[in-house]
Design a protein around this motif. Structure first.
Motif, mmCIF file in Angstrom:
data_model
loop_
_atom_site.group_PDB
_atom_site.id
_atom_site.type_symbol
_atom_site.label_atom_id
_atom_site.label_comp_id
_atom_site.label_asym_id
_atom_site.label_seq_id
_atom_site.Cartn_x
_atom_site.Cartn_y
_atom_site.Cartn_z
ATOM 1 N N ARG A 59 34.418 39.844 41.570
ATOM 2 C CA ARG A 59 34.463 37.840 40.877
ATOM 3 C C ARG A 59 33.480 37.399 40.490
ATOM 4 O O ARG A 59 33.795 36.600 39.912
ATOM 5 C CB ARG A 59 35.685 37.509 41.989
ATOM 6 C CG ARG A 59 36.499 37.982 42.723
ATOM 7 C CD ARG A 59 37.838 38.161 42.248
ATOM 8 N NE ARG A 59 39.096 39.019 42.199
ATOM 9 C CZ ARG A 59 40.018 38.492 42.577
ATOM 10 N NH1 ARG A 59 39.840 37.429 43.567
ATOM 11 N NH2 ARG A 59 40.767 39.709 43.488
ATOM 12 N N GLY A 60 32.405 38.021 40.352
ATOM 13 C CA GLY A 60 31.179 36.892 39.875
ATOM 14 C C GLY A 60 31.082 37.078 39.175
ATOM 15 O O GLY A 60 29.598 36.305 38.815
ATOM 16 N N CYS A 61 30.431 38.519 38.047
ATOM 17 C CA CYS A 61 30.506 38.351 37.188
ATOM 18 C C CYS A 61 31.350 38.514 35.643
ATOM 19 O O CYS A 61 30.363 38.960 34.749
ATOM 20 C CB CYS A 61 29.693 39.357 37.514
ATOM 21 S SG CYS A 61 28.319 39.920 38.613
ATOM 22 N N ASP A 68 32.707 48.600 30.682
ATOM 23 C CA ASP A 68 33.171 48.644 29.274
ATOM 24 C C ASP A 68 34.066 47.079 29.279
ATOM 25 O O ASP A 68 34.997 46.025 28.689
ATOM 26 C CB ASP A 68 35.049 49.280 28.767
ATOM 27 C CG ASP A 68 34.812 50.538 29.059
ATOM 28 O OD1 ASP A 68 34.025 51.212 28.687
ATOM 29 O OD2 ASP A 68 35.768 51.889 29.442
ATOM 30 N N GLY A 69 33.346 46.447 29.502
ATOM 31 C CA GLY A 69 32.886 44.202 30.184
ATOM 32 C C GLY A 69 33.954 44.096 30.134
ATOM 33 O O GLY A 69 34.595 42.718 30.755
ATOM 34 N N LYS A 70 34.429 44.845 31.306
ATOM 35 C CA LYS A 70 35.597 44.396 32.939
ATOM 36 C C LYS A 70 34.354 44.406 33.956
ATOM 37 O O LYS A 70 33.604 45.483 34.628
ATOM 38 C CB LYS A 70 36.247 45.027 32.816
ATOM 39 C CG LYS A 70 37.593 44.796 31.588
ATOM 40 C CD LYS A 70 38.947 45.768 31.845
ATOM 41 C CE LYS A 70 40.110 45.544 30.743
ATOM 42 N NZ LYS A 70 41.232 45.953 31.341
ATOM 43 N N PRO A 71 34.174 43.339 35.259
ATOM 44 C CA PRO A 71 33.942 43.806 36.101
ATOM 45 C C PRO A 71 34.184 45.369 36.777
ATOM 46 O O PRO A 71 35.653 45.455 36.470
ATOM 47 C CB PRO A 71 34.670 42.339 37.113
ATOM 48 C CG PRO A 71 34.607 41.860 35.846
ATOM 49 C CD PRO A 71 35.171 42.642 34.930
ATOM 50 N N SER A 129 38.674 38.940 47.030
ATOM 51 C CA SER A 129 37.850 40.284 47.536
ATOM 52 C C SER A 129 38.280 41.408 47.528
ATOM 53 O O SER A 129 38.491 41.068 48.556
ATOM 54 C CB SER A 129 36.497 39.348 48.071
ATOM 55 O OG SER A 129 35.271 39.891 47.863
ATOM 56 N N ALA A 130 38.133 41.807 46.695
ATOM 57 C CA ALA A 130 38.589 44.207 47.289
ATOM 58 C C ALA A 130 36.257 43.778 46.456
ATOM 59 O O ALA A 130 35.611 44.048 47.273
ATOM 60 C CB ALA A 130 38.606 44.060 45.941
ATOM 61 N N SER A 131 36.107 45.097 45.835
ATOM 62 C CA SER A 131 34.404 45.131 45.387
ATOM 63 C C SER A 131 34.333 44.333 44.589
ATOM 64 O O SER A 131 34.771 43.469 43.905
ATOM 65 C CB SER A 131 35.033 46.089 44.133
ATOM 66 O OG SER A 131 35.860 47.321 44.095
ATOM 67 N N ARG A 132 32.712 44.464 45.043
ATOM 68 C CA ARG A 132 31.835 43.659 44.698
ATOM 69 C C ARG A 132 30.765 44.600 44.505
ATOM 70 O O ARG A 132 30.488 45.009 44.602
ATOM 71 C CB ARG A 132 31.337 42.892 45.814
ATOM 72 C CG ARG A 132 32.088 41.522 46.356
ATOM 73 C CD ARG A 132 31.582 40.963 47.408
ATOM 74 N NE ARG A 132 32.695 40.389 48.221
ATOM 75 C CZ ARG A 132 31.804 39.997 49.371
ATOM 76 N NH1 ARG A 132 30.910 40.762 50.102
ATOM 77 N NH2 ARG A 132 33.381 39.230 50.529
ATOM 78 N N CYS A 133 30.071 43.632 42.795
ATOM 79 C CA CYS A 133 28.837 44.335 42.490
ATOM 80 C C CYS A 133 28.650 44.121 43.541
ATOM 81 O O CYS A 133 28.139 43.130 44.109
ATOM 82 C CB CYS A 133 28.576 44.259 41.353
ATOM 83 S SG CYS A 133 27.832 42.441 40.604
ATOM 84 N N PRO A 134 26.049 45.010 43.546
ATOM 85 C CA PRO A 134 25.566 44.662 44.246
ATOM 86 C C PRO A 134 24.357 42.772 44.245
ATOM 87 O O PRO A 134 24.686 42.519 45.190
ATOM 88 C CB PRO A 134 25.111 45.907 44.278
ATOM 89 C CG PRO A 134 25.175 46.967 43.901
ATOM 90 C CD PRO A 134 26.145 45.787 42.980
ATOM 91 N N LEU A 135 24.749 42.594 42.910
ATOM 92 C CA LEU A 135 24.454 41.533 42.495
ATOM 93 C C LEU A 135 25.025 40.308 42.963
ATOM 94 O O LEU A 135 24.305 39.624 43.535
ATOM 95 C CB LEU A 135 24.023 40.911 40.967
ATOM 96 C CG LEU A 135 23.641 41.897 40.307
ATOM 97 C CD1 LEU A 135 23.007 41.786 38.727
ATOM 98 C CD2 LEU A 135 22.359 42.167 40.899
ATOM 99 N N HIS A 136 26.761 40.735 42.985
ATOM 100 C CA HIS A 136 27.916 39.582 43.650
ATOM 101 C C HIS A 136 27.506 39.528 45.092
ATOM 102 O O HIS A 136 28.066 38.393 45.739
ATOM 103 C CB HIS A 136 28.861 39.619 43.389
ATOM 104 C CG HIS A 136 29.944 39.018 43.277
ATOM 105 N ND1 HIS A 136 30.206 37.078 42.896
ATOM 106 C CD2 HIS A 136 31.592 39.003 44.465
ATOM 107 C CE1 HIS A 136 31.039 36.936 43.450
ATOM 108 N NE2 HIS A 136 31.922 37.616 44.431
ATOM 109 N N ASN A 137 27.440 40.649 45.689
ATOM 110 C CA ASN A 137 27.087 40.996 47.191
ATOM 111 C C ASN A 137 26.357 40.022 47.609
ATOM 112 O O ASN A 137 26.206 39.682 48.635
ATOM 113 C CB ASN A 137 27.457 42.187 47.332
ATOM 114 C CG ASN A 137 27.802 42.459 48.473
ATOM 115 O OD1 ASN A 137 29.161 41.533 49.063
ATOM 116 N ND2 ASN A 137 26.702 43.319 50.040
ATOM 117 N N ALA A 138 25.118 39.935 46.687
ATOM 118 C CA ALA A 138 24.399 39.702 47.771
ATOM 119 C C ALA A 138 24.064 38.000 46.964
ATOM 120 O O ALA A 138 23.780 37.355 47.970
ATOM 121 C CB ALA A 138 22.552 40.092 47.031
#
Ligand SMILES: [Zn+2]
Ligand SMILES: [Zn+2]
Length: 136
Positions: free
Chosen positions: A21-23, A32-35, A62-71
């Motif tokens: 949900r973060g980016c 492909d332009g999708k989180p 929240s489910a998957s978070r990329c490392p940037l958003h997770n931080a």
């Protein structure tokens, strides 16, 4: 040839509900332009089983978070939400919406085999498939 992937990861959950949900699809982990959304098959099976057992819609914070958003959200560095293209998440934060009893949700999550369960949040319950039992 274009490969069409179903809009649905499981009968009651769309891929769009599982994405970071973060980016907004702009970070380097996006696809492909999708989180990013990269949950394990086993965690999805348990999530679907939980939904079927409870018989009411489950809304995910929240489910998957990329490392940037997770931080950025203060997630643990080894959070079960964390995902990359090669690292799969196993965690879901399920909102305590109307019609959901918190303790019934927790009991059902245990029954379908989620090992990690975070109960000390006001508006959601965290469940994850870390492979052993953890409570907080
Ligand atoms: Zn991101
Ligand atoms: Zn969580």
């Amino acid at each position: 040839m274009m490969i069409l992937r179903s809009e649905y990861a499981r009968p009651h959950f769309r891929w769009d509900e599982l994405r970071c949900r973060g980016c907004n699809g702009s970070c380097s982990y996006s696809v492909d332009g999708k989180p990013l959304a990269n949950p394990t098959e086993r965690s999805l099976d348990k999530l679907e089983a939980l939904r079927v057992a409870l018989g009411v819609p489950l809304h995910l914070n929240s489910a998957s978070r990329c490392p940037l958003h997770n931080a950025r959200v203060g997630g643990a560095p080894l959070s079960q939400h964390r995902a990359t293209s090669t690292l799969q998440s196993t965690a879901f934060d399920i909102m305590l919406t109307k019609g959901i009893d918190k303790w019934e949700l927790i009991r059902a999550a245990e029954e379908v085999g989620f090992g990690g369960i975070g109960v000390n949040y006001r508006s959601f319950v965290h469940v994850d498939d870390r492979g052993h039992k953890a409570r907080w």
